[in-house]
Design an enzyme around this catalytic site. Sequence first.
Site, PDB file in Angstrom:
ATOM      1  N   ASP A  88      -2.315  13.717 -34.807  1.00 20.07           N
ATOM      2  CA  ASP A  88      -3.409  14.338 -34.046  1.00 20.07           C
ATOM      3  C   ASP A  88      -2.956  15.613 -33.341  1.00 20.07           C
ATOM      4  OD1 ASP A  88      -5.783  14.650 -32.441  1.00 20.07           O
ATOM      5  OD2 ASP A  88      -6.022  12.465 -32.466  1.00 20.07           O
ATOM      6  N   SER A 108     -12.833  14.067 -29.085  1.00 20.13           N
ATOM      7  CA  SER A 108     -12.292  15.399 -28.760  1.00 20.13           C
ATOM      8  C   SER A 108     -12.913  15.883 -27.448  1.00 20.13           C
ATOM      9  CB  SER A 108     -12.528  16.349 -29.930  1.00 20.13           C
ATOM     10  OG  SER A 108     -11.759  17.518 -29.797  1.00 20.13           O
ATOM     11  N   HIS A 135      -6.731  14.287 -36.082  1.00 20.66           N
ATOM     12  CA  HIS A 135      -7.735  14.445 -35.034  1.00 20.66           C
ATOM     13  C   HIS A 135      -9.067  13.780 -35.388  1.00 20.66           C
ATOM     14  CE1 HIS A 135      -9.123  16.218 -31.343  1.00 20.66           C
ATOM     15  NE2 HIS A 135     -10.053  16.933 -31.937  1.00 20.66           N
TER      16      HIS A 135
END
Length: 304
Positions: free
Chosen positions: A250, A110, A277
């Site tokens: 995601d 991320s 995610h």
Amino acid sequence: MSRITEGTMPFQDGETWYRITEPDAPTPGTLPLVVLHGGPGMAHDYLRNLAVLADETGRTVVHHDQFGCGRSSHRPDAPAEYWTPQLFVDEYAALVAHLGLGDHHVLGQSWGGMLGSEIAVTQPAHLRSLAICNSPASMQLWVDGAAELRAQLPADVQDALTKHEQAGTVDDPEYLAATQVFYERHVCRVVPMPADFVDSEAQMEQEPTVYHTMNGPNEFHVIGTMRDWTVIDRLDRVAVPTLVVAGEHDEATPATWQPFVEHIADVRQHVFPGASHCSHLEQPEEFRRVIAAFLAEHDDQPTG
């Protein structure tokens, strides 16, 4: 079993906390892996399961809590302009030097993948490969992707989100419940959320300076200082082999990470079907298998 060492190093006017997981039987030629957590501001806990790579691959795995996060020094009174990507690029460089890592790999998840790209464009001498996991190449692409996913939520959930954002009541229980619907679709599809993710989130909520300053109140209402961030125009400077991974569901939609694939010279991609995610929490064994195979390709070769 692996061996775990925890410590701190001086950084800025405080210290950075780190955790080193070393295999009992190191595999000759394997290089250390530095893991960069997301948020910004989420601490390393939700990525703890990547330490298993130490036993599975015979390599050292390094986690740290970025400055302002988790067990590292916090600066709730720092001005907004203090919290920049460059601060964390400098922290990474200081940590690599402090630990004397030499050649190594970087994996960022991320925001950590965004940070990894910021690091790679500087072409550090000892970086051997980069894994960008569930990350956007610009925040505008991220916001656009979040808007598309948000438009697919049930109407009452969308209405609750919009109502409270317009009223500035993003701490209202109705808003938080609506946010959770998005999270269970696109952030982590394991219900209830894994304990490591809950631990990271709890630390962030306890002292949210970094997350709220750089990002905003949640994953899809981005109003922080990173709102205009992009690395797209610098990606041609990434000179190491790069793996880009994402989940099928995601919140980092394909359009958000496609620029990495288009602009990095030596790059490949992998999408985890059924994941979102936090692919590494949803499909931990498969995630580590994909990562381990990539790292092994770019390790030192044993001599003799």
